[in-house]
Design a protein around this motif. Structure first.
Motif, PDB file in Angstrom:
ATOM      1  N   LEU A   1     -66.012  -1.985  20.464  1.00 26.50           N
ATOM      2  CA  LEU A   1     -65.831  -1.277  21.732  1.00 26.50           C
ATOM      3  C   LEU A   1     -65.889   0.215  21.484  1.00 26.50           C
ATOM      4  CD1 LEU A   1     -62.875  -3.311  23.316  1.00 26.50           C
ATOM      5  CD2 LEU A   1     -65.319  -3.508  23.832  1.00 26.50           C
ATOM      6  N   PHE A   2     -66.336   0.962  22.494  1.00 23.55           N
ATOM      7  CA  PHE A   2     -66.397   2.413  22.400  1.00 23.55           C
ATOM      8  C   PHE A   2     -65.250   3.014  23.190  1.00 23.55           C
ATOM      9  CE2 PHE A   2     -67.954   6.504  24.227  1.00 23.55           C
ATOM     10  CZ  PHE A   2     -67.996   7.232  23.044  1.00 23.55           C
ATOM     11  N   ASN A   3     -64.521   3.936  22.558  1.00 24.62           N
ATOM     12  CA  ASN A   3     -63.428   4.650  23.214  1.00 24.62           C
ATOM     13  C   ASN A   3     -63.919   6.041  23.591  1.00 24.62           C
ATOM     14  OD1 ASN A   3     -61.127   6.116  23.925  1.00 24.62           O
ATOM     15  ND2 ASN A   3     -59.822   5.057  22.457  1.00 24.62           N
TER      16      ASN A   3
ATOM     17  N   GLU B   1     -65.148   7.256  19.469  1.00 23.40           N
ATOM     18  CA  GLU B   1     -65.323   6.376  18.324  1.00 23.40           C
ATOM     19  C   GLU B   1     -65.493   4.920  18.768  1.00 23.40           C
ATOM     20  OE1 GLU B   1     -62.479   8.948  15.265  1.00 23.40           O
ATOM     21  OE2 GLU B   1     -61.792   7.011  16.039  1.00 23.40           O
ATOM     22  N   THR B   2     -66.129   4.133  17.925  1.00 26.40           N
ATOM     23  CA  THR B   2     -66.187   2.681  18.128  1.00 26.40           C
ATOM     24  C   THR B   2     -65.130   2.031  17.238  1.00 26.40           C
ATOM     25  OG1 THR B   2     -67.882   2.422  16.417  1.00 26.40           O
ATOM     26  CG2 THR B   2     -68.640   2.699  18.690  1.00 26.40           C
ATOM     27  N   ARG B   3     -64.635   0.874  17.683  1.00 25.42           N
ATOM     28  CA  ARG B   3     -63.680   0.123  16.859  1.00 25.42           C
ATOM     29  C   ARG B   3     -63.983  -1.363  16.997  1.00 25.42           C
ATOM     30  NH1 ARG B   3     -59.901  -2.353  19.976  1.00 25.42           N
ATOM     31  NH2 ARG B   3     -59.565  -1.546  22.096  1.00 25.42           N
TER      32      ARG B   3
ATOM     33  N   ASP C   1     -62.423   8.462  24.930  1.00 23.20           N
ATOM     34  CA  ASP C   1     -61.431   9.515  24.694  1.00 23.20           C
ATOM     35  C   ASP C   1     -61.513  10.044  23.266  1.00 23.20           C
ATOM     36  OD1 ASP C   1     -60.417   9.316  27.291  1.00 23.20           O
ATOM     37  OD2 ASP C   1     -59.074   7.676  26.732  1.00 23.20           O
ATOM     38  N   THR C   2     -61.754   9.145  22.317  1.00 21.76           N
ATOM     39  CA  THR C   2     -61.854   9.561  20.921  1.00 21.76           C
ATOM     40  C   THR C   2     -63.298   9.732  20.460  1.00 21.76           C
ATOM     41  OG1 THR C   2     -61.877   7.270  20.114  1.00 21.76           O
ATOM     42  CG2 THR C   2     -59.717   8.326  20.409  1.00 21.76           C
TER      43      THR C   2
ATOM     44  N   ALA D   1     -71.791   6.545  21.956  1.00 20.98           N
ATOM     45  CA  ALA D   1     -71.384   5.370  21.198  1.00 20.98           C
ATOM     46  C   ALA D   1     -72.396   5.017  20.112  1.00 20.98           C
ATOM     47  CB  ALA D   1     -71.186   4.183  22.138  1.00 20.98           C
TER      48      ALA D   1
END
Length: 508
Positions: free
Chosen positions: A269-271, A276-278, A273-274, A245
């Protein structure tokens, strides 16, 4: 949640910068929520046990029913004191609780009881190694607060619900200065903090259950420029995801700046699965929460006697034990720190040392062969399938006495790993077992000097090229000769004796 103190420009003077990423300096501060190991909540008697059916562990106080009043949990305060003592902090003789106002479905009161202006734990530092380089991260504070509930989203029926079992769970929020300069350093800090809170028993450290949750405040800047705008990565619940992250967030911020865009302060937030952070929401400042003293709770007063009592009941701290290992056993600071990563590991080392009388060799074995075995098997050091430290100490004693060499000891250790240790109760049984392994596998070191000298002469005669290279100054050629001798002796020669014999015979 608290705001990491941005006194960076004044406090960071003279502190070394970390590795630059595409010409940018990375600045990281941490806020960690450690769930305290009390059986009841911070202001009520409701249970904190994990895994209960939703809303079965939320009492009238947790639900904020009219007429209810919070009552401070003494055990939560004692755990905060323990943490402060463990990291060299100042324990405030008087601290106060405040209401942190925000509106969210999982917060029944419409505010969270926390600490703002005067926290219970102030200052301190966490020291750790990044590789073999010693690092130190300064703490701003650690304060007591209550957890909120949890929103449950049932996508398959398109509905959401609220579970208030966690509402009121005691937390210690630990806030650092922005002292970290890379994701690797941040993870090393988080692991050390995790070790401290689990070692002293104030938190079980279960990241999957939310007992140890980390928020990373990340920003980038050109060296010498003002501090950049930070974004907070929330609820990182594994060390692997933590590093991923932070690395992604750093790359993203640099790309935004390079493309001429401004970084906006936000909670992200950190995903996993991808990778990526969003952005989740615009990041609030302290003023947005409208903190004010909680009128239902009196000031928290902690006497010196209470602190002395808590200190007397605490086990030896990891940093104190590491210093003792350096002083008593002559270990390096790095080895001592590695051996105090957990109480079970430290105890294993001490038992092996007591049996063998060889501290440095015991440290090498515990950090080498033993750790490699438990990592490969994915088990704990105190698992019943791990060879007992008494057995390892006995093996080390045999190496020191010259009965077996390092290679023979590793062979014997592998044999120990294949046997059950559940029924073995004493040293005599281990001595008998090791004697049998050494005999059955013919591991005794060659002690016949004449026989060894004959092998050395044969190898010298058969390897004229290596002999000439060594005499010409190539030290690696000697290693090749040692290897040939060890092979000819079926691994039973004493490597140091072989080395000495070769050098004597090939002396120029």
């Amino acid at each position: 949640m608290s705001e990491t103190v941005n006194t960076f420009e004044a406090q960071q003077k003279g502190r070394p910068t970390g590795p630059l990423v595409h010409g940018y300096e990375v600045i990281i501060g941490f806020e960690t929520h450690a769930q305290l190991s009390t059986q009841s909540k911070i202001f009520s008697r409701a249970s904190t046990a994990f895994g209960a059916e939703p809303n079965t562990q939320a009492c009238a106080v947790d639900l904020a029913l009219p007429g209810t009043l919070p009552v401070m949990n003494k055990g939560a305060v004692e755990r905060a004191i323990q943490f402060g003592l463990a990291v060299g902090s100042h324990i405030a003789p008087r601290s106060i609780f405040a209401r942190k106002n925000y509106f969210y479905p999982d917060l029944p009161k419409g505010y969270q009881i926390s600490q703002f202006e005067i926290p219970v734990v102030q200052g301190g530092a966490v020291e750790f190694f990044l590789g073999e380089e010693k690092k130190s991260v300064r703490l701003v504070r650690a304060h007591l607060e209550e957890d909120a509930g949890k929103s449950l989203h049932e996508d398959f029926i398109g509905q959401s619900g609220i579970d208030l079992n966690r509402a009121g769970t005691p937390l210690l929020e630990i806030v650092t200065e922005p002292d970290m300069r890379s994701s690797a350093e941040a993870v090393a800090y988080a692991k050390e903090l995790h070790k401290i809170v689990t070692w002293i028993g104030i938190c079980d450290g279960n990241m999957q259950e939310g007992s140890f949750r980390c928020d990373a405040n990340v920003s980038v800047r050109k060296p010498g420029s003002p501090l950049g705008t930070r974004r907070e990565i929330k609820n990182l619940n594994s060390f692997k995801f933590m590093q991923q992250a932070i690395d992604y967030e750093v790359r993203w911020q640099i790309e935004q700046i390079e493309d001429g865009r401004a970084i906006e302060q936000a909670t992200v937030l950190f995903n996993p699965d991808t990778g990526e952070t969003r952005a989740m929401r615009t990041k609030e400042d302290a003023a947005d929460y409208r903190y004010f003293p909680d009128p239902d709770l009196p000031p928290l007063c902690i006497s010196k006697q209470w602190i002395y009592t808590v200190r007397a009941q605490m086990a030896e701290l990891p940093r104190v034990m590491a210093s003792r290992f350096v002083a008593d056993y002559g270990l390096s600071e790095y080895d001592a720190t590695q051996l105090t990563q957990g109480q079970a590991l430290a105890k294993y080392f001490e038992v092996a040392t007591q049996i063998s009388g060889q501290a440095k060799l015991a440290a090498n074995w515990v950090l080498g062969e033993v750790s490699a075995f438990i990592n490969k098997q994915a088990i704990a050091i105190d698992d019943v399938e791990v060879p007992n430290p008494v057995a390892v100490g006995e093996l080390i004693k045999r190496i020191a006495s010259g009965e077996i060499n390092g290679g023979g000891a590793r062979t014997a250790f592998q044999a120990l790993c294949e046997r059950s240790h559940k029924e073995i109760a004493d040293l005599a049984a281990y001595i008998e077992m090791i004697d049998k392994i050494i005999q059955d596998k013919d591991l005794k070191q060659m002690n016949d000097t004449g026989a060894l000298e004959a092998i050395v002469d044969e190898v010298i005669a058969a390897n004229a090229k290596n002999v000439a290279e060594f005499k010409a100054g190539n030290e690696k050629a000697l290693n090749a000769l040692v290897g040939q001798i060890m092979k000819a002796s079926k691994g039973k020669a004493n490597p140091q004796q072989v080395n000495d014999l070769l050098r004597a015979k090939l002396a120029i």
